[in-house]
Design an enzyme around this catalytic site. Structure first.
Site, short mmCIF file in Angstrom:
data_model
loop_
_atom_site.label_atom_id
_atom_site.label_comp_id
_atom_site.label_asym_id
_atom_site.label_seq_id
_atom_site.Cartn_x
_atom_site.Cartn_y
_atom_site.Cartn_z
N GLU A 9 0.85 -1.19 0.00
CA GLU A 9 0.00 0.00 0.00
C GLU A 9 0.89 1.24 0.00
OE1 GLU A 9 -1.62 1.29 3.77
OE2 GLU A 9 -0.92 -0.55 4.70
N ASP B 254 0.73 -2.15 6.42
CA ASP B 254 1.16 -1.73 7.75
C ASP B 254 0.52 -2.59 8.83
OD1 ASP B 254 2.54 0.26 6.55
OD2 ASP B 254 1.08 1.85 6.95
N ASP C 242 -1.26 -2.07 11.31
CA ASP C 242 -2.23 -1.30 12.10
C ASP C 242 -3.62 -1.59 11.55
OD1 ASP C 242 -2.38 0.00 9.70
OD2 ASP C 242 -1.54 1.90 10.39
N ASP D 55 -5.67 0.23 9.72
CA ASP D 55 -5.83 0.53 8.28
C ASP D 55 -5.20 -0.57 7.43
OD1 ASP D 55 -7.34 2.69 8.23
OD2 ASP D 55 -5.76 4.17 7.94
#
Length: 636
Positions: free
Chosen positions: A425, A498, A500, A502
């Site tokens: 991403e 990532d 996290d 998101d």
């Protein structure tokens, strides 16, 4: 000449030794999946009693020591002497392969236990197995160790004269299985499905280990309730769940279905309660009946004009959830994995029963018929638009087709077996990854922002989406009807986001797309999730990376907790330079990859998970997240 090859070299594996020597031939594998298969074998024997009309309740318990107990109130396995073997029929069932009431003895009309090897195979692969039969006011008992009876069947007590049934307890053998701890949720999914398919049968599942659980599954509506359950999280187009039932040419047919407002079809087919993920003749009969009946209705009622083309099957099945369940005396299975029904009479039986009853239903419920036809006509138009878009994305050959996407940094090796593609991403992480990679066999495809949620979009929108187009082109296989796995350009597709919330959302969007349009990539094990580290610890010029809180604690224990520790929590891939990204996440020698897998036994539940996470309904999603938040990872 070398070794003589004669009669003495032919090894005869006596009885159950064959099972212990090659367990995979009998239960698929010795992994966790094979372990749970043992439970299904014993439960399926009890379900056969229910299908024959003699059993109302099955009780499955995971005991504290990870052994399993299955109790049913069927007729009880016969205990009298089987003439041919000269011993109790009970012992024959548990110690001789291919012995049971399913091989033409007239004991069962239909049977789920596909190979009739259930009880003896479970016995062969268990450290110990204990069976009690309640019959004629007496309790009969026998115990075995690794498939061998320890003593003959004996009467160990009395029971009420009206009590009947069988109780089997067993402990899987650690010498055979890689893992011997049962998973409550895996059993729950399978037993729930079994209860849906056998209306009125009550199945209780208990877990007596530390985290005590108990669930009862009992569905008087049978597969009607199954459709309602699968449509949870979607908005049905009409209230009724359509239901067809009948018998023709010795095949008992049950079908239930309901359309919802989504764009994906979810059809599950079963034969004698066994899931047939590859479909077969019963599914073909259903699809034929559906296409023919709706086209006839739409023409007759002028919903389709004379100059308009017929609706295609896939138009009518858009947003359809359906269960097809047939019971058949002698099922013939085809295909390598025996997951496809081959009996020709099943096609005709399903076709005839569904055509007749569906025609009647549509005439009686014109409003429902109109809603379905209108959705199908919209799907037909979208499909025509999608075809135009698809022709643009389709690569004829590597040379004359569409060029590879501009942002793809491809690898130089052209042998797919050696190649891997990282889906990353954002451009900043993409930049680091391009610098970090091994150019020979690692390709990088950066995506901008969140890709389209395919759960909420029709095909034409999906083909028009730039990020999805880039992925389809890069993978090379095409999607949907054009899918061809032999054209896959990379044998590892690695989603790198990532660590996290998101990142997890983007991973889920990507997995939803692959699951809906290229499921074979997941089935064949080509899809992976990269695991970037969560923490970097520096002390006295040395560096450690931790991939979980537990690992960080472990490292701190080893190096000592003091003021010299510099701990960095990585928020995203962009915080790492190329060298760190290579060392931690991309170097095949050191990285951690999670392979995404799909279990054929729990497909309906997997589908529900994607719908719940990615569909329109907020309430089921909130319930799912609350129930699963404690696990912290998306385990599909």
């Amino acid at each position: 000449m070398g070794t003589e090859y004669g009669a003495d070299q032919i090894q005869i594996l006596e009885g159950l030794e064959a099972v212990r020597k090659r367990p995979g031939m009998y239960i698929g594998s010795t992994s966790v999946r094979g372990l749970h298969h043992l439970v299904y074998e014993i439960v399926d024997n009890a379900v056969d009693e229910a299908l024959a009309g003699f059993c109302d309740m099955i009780d499955v318990t995971i005991n504290e020591d990870n052994s399993i107990t299955v109790l049913d109130d069927g007729r009880g396995i016969p205990v009298d002497i089987q003439k041919k073997a000269g011993k109790s029929a009970l012992e024959v069932v548990f110690t001789i392969l291919h012995a049971g009431g399913k091989f033409g003895g007239g004991g069962y009309k239909v049977s789920g236990g596909l190979h009739g090897v259930g009880a003896s195979v479970v016995n062969a692969l268990s450290e110990w197995l204990d069976v009690e039969v309640y019959l004629n006011g007496k309790i009969y008992h026998q115990r075995y160790a690794r498939g061998k009876a320890l003593k003959p069947v004996e009467i160990t007590g009395e029971c009420p004269p009206d009590q009947h049934g069988t109780k089997v307890s067993f402990l899987p053998d650690k010498e055979i299985f890689e893992e011997t701890v049962f998973d409550y949720d895996t059993l729950k999914i399978r037993l729930r499905e079994t209860a849906f398919l056998t209306k009125n049968l009550k199945i209780v599942l208990r877990d007596n280990r530390e985290e005590k659980h108990e669930r009862t599954f009992h569905y008087e509506g049978g597969i009607r309730e199954f459709v309602t359950y699968l449509n949870k999280g979607k908005a049905p187009l009409y209230e009724n769940v359509l239901y067809c039932e009948g018998k023709k040419d010795g095949v008992y047919v049950e079908v239930s279905m309901q359309h919802n407002d989504s764009y994906t079809e979810n059809i599950y087919s079963f034969v004698n309660n066994i899931n047939t993920p590859e479909g077969g003749t019963h599914l073909a009969g259903f699809k034929n009946a559906l296409t023919k009946t709706f086209n006839d209705y739409a023409r007759k009622n002028k919903l389709l004009k004379d100059n308009e083309a017929n609706l295609a099957g896939e138009d009518i099945r858009e947003g359809l959830t359906a269960i097809i369940s047939v019971k058949i005396e002698d099922p013939q299975f085809e295909g390598q994995t025996k997951q496809k029904l081959g009996n020709s009479e099943a096609r005709g039986a399903v076709d005839a029963i569904v055509s007749e009853q569906l025609t009647y239903f549509l005439e009686q419920n014109p409003a429902v018929a109109k809603v379905i036809c209108e959705k199908s006509i919209l799907a037909q138009r979208a499909r025509a638009a999608a075809r135009k878009a698809r022709d643009l994305t389709r690569r004829k050959t590597a040379l004359d087709g569409m060029a590879l996407p501009g942002k793809l940094a491809d690898c130089s090796d052209k042998d797919p077996v050696n190649c891997e593609i990282y889906i990353v991403e954002g451009d900043s992480a993409g930049g680091s990854a391009k610098d970090a990679r091994n150019k020979a066999n690692q390709a990088i495809l950066p995506l901008r922002g969140k890709i389209l949620n395919v759960e909420k979009a029709r095909l034409d929108k999906i083909y028009a989406n730039a990020e999805i187009k880039a992925m389809i082109t890069a993978f090379g296989t095409g999607i949907h009807d054009d899918f061809d796995i032999t054209k896959l350009r990379y044998h590892k597709i690695i989603i790198m986001t990532d660590a996290d919330v998101d990142g997890a959302h983007i991973s889920t969007l990507l997995l939803t797309f692959i699951y809906r349009f290229m499921p074979e990539l997941i089935k064949q094990g080509y899809v992976y999730l990269a695991q970037p580290p969560l923490y970097k610890l520096e002390k006295n010029k040395r560096i450690w990376y931790a991939y979980s809180e537990e690992e960080l604690d472990q490292i701190l224990k080893e190096v000592g907790r003091d003021n010299n520790n510099k701990i960095q929590r990585y928020k995203g891939l962009g915080e790492m330079d190329a060298e760190q990204l290579w060392e931690t996440t991309m170097d095949p020698e050191r990285r951690i990859l999670l392979r995404v897998t799909m279990d054929e036994d729990t497909m309906s539940e997997l589908d529900l998970t994607f719908t719940t996470l990615m569909g329109d309904q907020v309430e089921p999603r909130r319930e799912f997240i609350e129930a699963n938040a404690k696990y912290g990872t998306l385990d599909i």
